[in-house]
Design a protein around this motif. Structure first.
Motif, PDB file in Angstrom:
ATOM      1  N   UNK A  90     -25.917 -54.312  81.996  1.00 32.63           N
ATOM      2  CA  UNK A  90     -25.864 -54.775  83.382  1.00 32.63           C
ATOM      3  C   UNK A  90     -25.489 -53.633  84.321  1.00 32.63           C
ATOM      4  N   UNK A  91     -24.523 -52.809  83.927  1.00 38.18           N
ATOM      5  CA  UNK A  91     -24.144 -51.667  84.759  1.00 38.18           C
ATOM      6  C   UNK A  91     -25.279 -50.663  84.864  1.00 38.18           C
ATOM      7  N   UNK A  92     -25.996 -50.452  83.744  1.00 36.74           N
ATOM      8  CA  UNK A  92     -27.121 -49.534  83.783  1.00 36.74           C
ATOM      9  C   UNK A  92     -28.226 -50.004  84.706  1.00 36.74           C
ATOM     10  N   UNK A  93     -28.506 -51.303  84.676  1.00 36.75           N
ATOM     11  CA  UNK A  93     -29.536 -51.855  85.557  1.00 36.75           C
ATOM     12  C   UNK A  93     -29.103 -51.827  87.013  1.00 36.75           C
ATOM     13  N   UNK A  94     -27.791 -51.896  87.240  1.00 32.41           N
ATOM     14  CA  UNK A  94     -27.287 -51.960  88.609  1.00 32.41           C
ATOM     15  C   UNK A  94     -27.123 -50.626  89.284  1.00 32.41           C
ATOM     16  N   UNK A  95     -27.281 -49.533  88.549  1.00 35.43           N
ATOM     17  CA  UNK A  95     -27.076 -48.223  89.161  1.00 35.43           C
ATOM     18  C   UNK A  95     -28.395 -47.683  89.725  1.00 35.43           C
ATOM     19  N   UNK A  96     -28.267 -46.731  90.613  1.00 36.82           N
ATOM     20  CA  UNK A  96     -29.436 -46.051  91.155  1.00 36.82           C
ATOM     21  C   UNK A  96     -29.689 -44.776  90.362  1.00 36.82           C
ATOM     22  N   UNK A  97     -30.875 -44.243  90.496  1.00 32.53           N
ATOM     23  CA  UNK A  97     -31.163 -42.977  89.857  1.00 32.53           C
ATOM     24  C   UNK A  97     -32.173 -43.093  88.741  1.00 32.53           C
ATOM     25  N   UNK A  98     -32.411 -41.973  88.089  1.00 34.40           N
ATOM     26  CA  UNK A  98     -33.391 -41.865  87.018  1.00 34.40           C
ATOM     27  C   UNK A  98     -32.880 -42.549  85.751  1.00 34.40           C
ATOM     28  N   UNK A  99     -33.760 -42.762  84.778  1.00 33.35           N
ATOM     29  CA  UNK A  99     -33.317 -43.366  83.512  1.00 33.35           C
ATOM     30  C   UNK A  99     -32.156 -42.614  82.863  1.00 33.35           C
ATOM     31  N   UNK A 100     -32.143 -41.285  82.997  1.00 31.50           N
ATOM     32  CA  UNK A 100     -31.049 -40.520  82.425  1.00 31.50           C
ATOM     33  C   UNK A 100     -29.713 -40.920  83.041  1.00 31.50           C
ATOM     34  N   UNK A 101     -29.707 -41.142  84.359  1.00 32.08           N
ATOM     35  CA  UNK A 101     -28.494 -41.564  85.045  1.00 32.08           C
ATOM     36  C   UNK A 101     -28.065 -42.951  84.580  1.00 32.08           C
ATOM     37  N   UNK A 102     -29.026 -43.851  84.418  1.00 34.72           N
ATOM     38  CA  UNK A 102     -28.709 -45.205  83.953  1.00 34.72           C
ATOM     39  C   UNK A 102     -28.101 -45.168  82.555  1.00 34.72           C
ATOM     40  N   UNK A 103     -28.651 -44.351  81.679  1.00 36.32           N
ATOM     41  CA  UNK A 103     -28.110 -44.260  80.317  1.00 36.32           C
ATOM     42  C   UNK A 103     -26.723 -43.623  80.308  1.00 36.32           C
ATOM     43  N   UNK A 104     -26.493 -42.699  81.246  1.00 39.17           N
ATOM     44  CA  UNK A 104     -25.164 -42.093  81.360  1.00 39.17           C
ATOM     45  C   UNK A 104     -24.126 -43.139  81.767  1.00 39.17           C
ATOM     46  N   UNK A 105     -24.501 -44.004  82.706  1.00 44.62           N
ATOM     47  CA  UNK A 105     -23.603 -45.084  83.122  1.00 44.62           C
ATOM     48  C   UNK A 105     -23.314 -46.008  81.945  1.00 44.62           C
ATOM     49  N   UNK A 106     -24.329 -46.310  81.155  1.00 48.81           N
ATOM     50  CA  UNK A 106     -24.152 -47.194  79.996  1.00 48.81           C
ATOM     51  C   UNK A 106     -23.226 -46.581  78.960  1.00 48.81           C
ATOM     52  N   UNK A 107     -23.206 -45.257  78.856  1.00 49.41           N
ATOM     53  CA  UNK A 107     -22.370 -44.584  77.861  1.00 49.41           C
ATOM     54  C   UNK A 107     -20.952 -44.322  78.352  1.00 49.41           C
TER      55      UNK A 107
END
Length: 253
Positions: A90-107
């Motif tokens: 959910x946090x990854x989907x809610x963030x802005x930016x490229x897929x790399x940024x989303x995966x960073x948020x998830x980690x």
């Protein structure tokens, strides 16, 4: 036969707290077998959860409290890793930016506002739904709902959906399940769902087909957003399918 036993033992060690030893060396072949066996583990967990809910209901607890305690017991039995994956996704989907940024948020390890909201809503829905199913004595519905989450994981790992990283859990299991595995478990679950809703035998199979279709759509969307799937997405898919299935069995009641 030995391969099937190996897959089941690995699935039990991955998906439950049971002290089951999987194979010493784990690669993609072992991961494929474990995911293929995940629905069988779901059925075992579902039966245990239905038993806990029955005991709590017979003890005279309010359905809402019984449902919440049952969901808590299920989280304990699975080490809570699926709800953690739900929050991270959910946090990854809610963030802005490229897929790399989303995966960073998830980690990142913490739960942001989207993750907290997803946890509250999903756990709340599961607790209320399980309580209502228990009050209606729809024990088969509880078992099928828990199993549906694990069938959704098989669908998430179907051919053509890559891993978001060459390392980690996703790399072991992504793109590993053929059409036969997806089709077989979907048919078996839909057939079992005939007993999920008393007096409306057709509702259970319809709910299963609808929930798994929506799960497949969400998986595809998330795979595009994250450039593939990972363990967190599998956990989120599982929790969504359990909640949606339980609600579906209560419609029209």
């Amino acid at each position: 036969m030995r391969a099937a036993v190996t897959g089941l033992s690995l699935a039990l060690s991955w998906l439950t707290v049971l002290p089951v030893r999987g194979p010493h060396d784990i690669g993609r072949p072992e991961g494929r077998r474990a995911i293929a066996a995940a629905p069988a583990v779901g059925a075992l967990l579902g039966a245990a959860v239905a038993g806990v809910l029955w005991v709590l209901s017979e003890a005279g607890l309010d359905p809402t409290l019984a449902g919440l305690l049952t969901v808590g017991a299920l989280a304990l039995a699975t080490r809570g890793m699926h709800v953690d994956g739900l929050a991270d996704t959910a946090d990854g989907l809610g963030c802005y930016g490229a897929p790399e940024r989303a995966r960073e948020v998830m980690r990142s390890g913490g739960a942001g506002p989207f993750g907290v909201a997803a946890l509250i809503v999903t756990i709340g829905v599961q607790a209320l739904s399980f309580g209502a199913l228990g009050a209606a004595q729809q024990w088969a519905g509880v078992i099928v709902a828990v199993t549906a989450g694990r069938v959704a994981v098989v669908i998430a790992c179907r051919r053509g959906v890559p891993a978001s990283s060459p390392r980690g859990f996703g790399a072991l299991v992504a793109d590993s399940q053929g059409r036969w595995a997806v089709g077989l478990w979907t048919v078996v679950l839909a057939a079992a769902a005939v007993w999920a809703v008393p007096d409306r035998w057709w509702q259970g199979p319809v709910v299963i087909v609808a929930v798994l279709a929506v799960a497949a759509f969400l998986i595809r969307h998330c795979a595009r957003r994250f450039d593939g799937i990972n363990g967190d997405l599998l956990g989120a898919t599982l929790e969504f399918a359990v909640a949606a299935t339980a609600v579906g069995f209560l419609l029209g009641g």
